[in-house]
Design an enzyme around this catalytic site. Structure first.
Site, PDB file in Angstrom:
ATOM      1  N   LYS A 185      15.511  75.713 -14.761  1.00 62.50           N
ATOM      2  CA  LYS A 185      15.477  74.830 -13.577  1.00 62.50           C
ATOM      3  C   LYS A 185      15.738  73.364 -13.916  1.00 62.50           C
ATOM      4  O   LYS A 185      16.386  72.665 -13.142  1.00 62.50           O
ATOM      5  CB  LYS A 185      14.157  74.973 -12.831  1.00 62.50           C
ATOM      6  CG  LYS A 185      12.933  74.467 -13.576  1.00 62.50           C
ATOM      7  CD  LYS A 185      11.654  74.812 -12.829  1.00 62.50           C
ATOM      8  CE  LYS A 185      10.454  74.347 -13.607  1.00 62.50           C
ATOM      9  NZ  LYS A 185       9.235  75.110 -13.258  1.00 62.50           N
ATOM     10  N   ARG A 212      -2.549  76.403  -8.187  1.00 62.89           N
ATOM     11  CA  ARG A 212      -1.202  76.346  -7.611  1.00 62.89           C
ATOM     12  C   ARG A 212      -0.919  77.755  -7.082  1.00 62.89           C
ATOM     13  O   ARG A 212      -1.684  78.236  -6.254  1.00 62.89           O
ATOM     14  CB  ARG A 212      -0.171  75.839  -8.621  1.00 62.89           C
ATOM     15  CG  ARG A 212       1.064  75.252  -7.907  1.00 62.89           C
ATOM     16  CD  ARG A 212       2.114  74.714  -8.855  1.00 62.89           C
ATOM     17  NE  ARG A 212       2.792  75.777  -9.585  1.00 62.89           N
ATOM     18  CZ  ARG A 212       3.812  75.552 -10.433  1.00 62.89           C
ATOM     19  NH1 ARG A 212       4.244  74.318 -10.635  1.00 62.89           N
ATOM     20  NH2 ARG A 212       4.393  76.553 -11.061  1.00 62.89           N
TER      21      ARG A 212
HETATM   22  C1  LIG Z   1       8.697  75.543 -14.413  1.00 61.41           C
HETATM   23  C2  LIG Z   1       7.922  76.785 -14.574  1.00 61.41           C
HETATM   24  C3  LIG Z   1       7.743  77.343 -15.841  1.00 61.41           C
HETATM   25  C4  LIG Z   1       8.239  76.670 -17.101  1.00 61.41           C
HETATM   26  O1  LIG Z   1       7.414  75.594 -17.401  1.00 61.41           O
HETATM   27  P1  LIG Z   1       7.538  74.791 -18.809  1.00 61.41           P
HETATM   28  O2  LIG Z   1       6.306  74.009 -18.897  1.00 61.41           O
HETATM   29  O3  LIG Z   1       8.764  73.967 -18.690  1.00 61.41           O
HETATM   30  O4  LIG Z   1       7.643  75.829 -19.856  1.00 61.41           O
HETATM   31  C5  LIG Z   1       7.052  78.532 -15.934  1.00 61.41           C
HETATM   32  N1  LIG Z   1       6.567  79.150 -14.847  1.00 61.41           N
HETATM   33  C6  LIG Z   1       6.708  78.651 -13.607  1.00 61.41           C
HETATM   34  C7  LIG Z   1       6.134  79.389 -12.447  1.00 61.41           C
HETATM   35  C8  LIG Z   1       7.399  77.446 -13.433  1.00 61.41           C
HETATM   36  O5  LIG Z   1       7.537  76.942 -12.194  1.00 61.41           O
END
Ligand SMILES: *Cc1c(COP(=O)(O)O)cnc(C)c1O
Length: 355
Positions: A36, A131
């Site tokens: 992302k 969340r």
């Molecule tokens: C963005 C995201 C991740 C990845 O997070 P990082 O800290 O960049 O590894 C993992 N799971 C979800 C649900 C996310 O939104």
């Protein structure tokens, strides 16, 4: 070359992904890189696949569709619960999605049935960061409902910590997750193929596991760890990883010796702020052609000798202690996650990929 620009070292990204695959293998944990922050850029996807990852994840359907259109064929996981209005697109482009709402899982089922597709569902459970996730006491009932839906394949259980309140993944909450998984498996007579235990903040916990025992969590979704070579809780570097992968380059458009104190009657500035000013006498001040429309100024790290003093839509104001900057000179910044996220998302910042 164009400025402002991001210079992205894809070889280092691939190396970090490979390192994480290999270091987590003894614990029985697969990594799913999260694309992302790069908006699902196909160059990044291709680099990750070259390192041996089997699946990619993104939070936005647009990014996943972009990778699909570029010919990326590995399984895709949508890691933000699908919008009710996008279930058709999700079923079309993603093998799996993370889910927390029965109404959405039902809509995915209906869409999948209409299209003759099957869609994998991972149910997210709340572990305390507040969340996404169903409350633990609802997990069993939502999964048993999911199991009955046509064209839905129950894939497993997931959790996410740290992103909202900074709740750390530790033995307690991760053991609780493992217990929930075991309970569900036992009570429903099923087995969860995937237990997606978290993100880059889970690495300290993961490395603390005993590699010779079997573990319930078998997947982590990793963004920051892959692109910055750090675990996300304390930002400690991962041994053997690359930490400087992306550079932001901006150009000087004015350089001057100016007084540090403004003159005239002061009101709030263009952003409604009234920053305090310290009198430093005359300073070497420069304007960079880079602003809040390009990046989050608090997410970029200037080189030694330069300090970011102020920013607005179109300018970053810096002061230098060494030699004055020259008009046309390029200045190189490191970025943190928010700096990369905003720079990637700005159409004004050009992106250059190196292999
Ligand atoms: C963005 C995201 C991740 C990845 O997070 P990082 O800290 O960049 O590894 C993992 N799971 C979800 C649900 C996310 O939104």
């Amino acid at each position: 070359m164009n400025t402002p620009r991001l210079e992205i070292d894809c070889a280092k990204i691939a190396a970090n992904a490979k390192l994480l695959i290999n270091t987590l293998k003894p614990y029985g944990i697969d990594i799913v890189p999260v694309t992302k922050v790069f908006m699902g850029h196909p160059e990044i996807a291709a680099s990750l696949i070259s390192s041996g990852v089997k699946m990619l994840a993104d939070s936005r359907i647009e990014n996943i569709e972009r990778m699909r259109h570029a010919g990326i064929t590995v399984p895709m996981m949508l890691i933000r619960t699908p919008m009710l209005s996008q279930v058709d697109r999700v079923v079309l482009s993603c093998e799996v999605s993370l889910n927390t709402e029965l109404v959405i899982i039902r809509a995915l089922s209906k869409a999948a049935k209409n299209m003759g597709y099957y869609h994998g569902v991972i149910v997210m459970v709340e572990l305390g960061d507040l969340r996404e996730g169903v409350m633990p006491e609802q997990l069993l009932s939502i999964i048993s409902e999911t199991l009955m839906l046509p064209n839905i394949i129950f894939k497993g259980i997931g959790a996410n910590l740290t992103c909202r309140y900074g709740v750390a993944p530790e033995q307690d909450n991760m053991n609780f997750l493992a217990k929930l998984v075991k309970d569900v498996e036992q009570q429903l007579g099923i087995s969860a193929e995937i237990v997606s235990g978290g993100n880059s903040a889970n690495l300290i916990w993961a490395f603390s596991l005993n590699p010779h025992q079997s573990h319930v969590v078998n997947q982590l979704r990793l963004g920051e760890a892959v692109y910055f070579g750090v675990e996300a809780l304390n930002k400690h570097p991962i041994a053997g990883g690359h930490t400087e992968i992306v550079t932001l380059v901006a150009e000087v458009i004015e350089s001057n010796i100016k007084p540090s104190l403004p003159w005239g009657r002061r009101c709030a500035n263009a952003f409604g702020e009234m920053p305090e000013v310290i009198d430093k006498g005359q300073v070497k001040q420069a304007l960079l052609a880079l602003g809040r429309q390009d990046i989050n100024p608090s997410g970029i790290i200037p080189p030694q000798g330069l300090t970011i003093i102020s920013s607005n839509s179109d300018h970053i104001v810096v002061e230098s202690v060494g030699e004055a900057l020259q008009v046309g000179q390029e200045v190189r910044f490191n970025l943190d996650y928010s700096g990369l996220l905003t720079a990637m998302t700005s159409p004004y910042v050009k992106k250059y990929f190196y292999h």
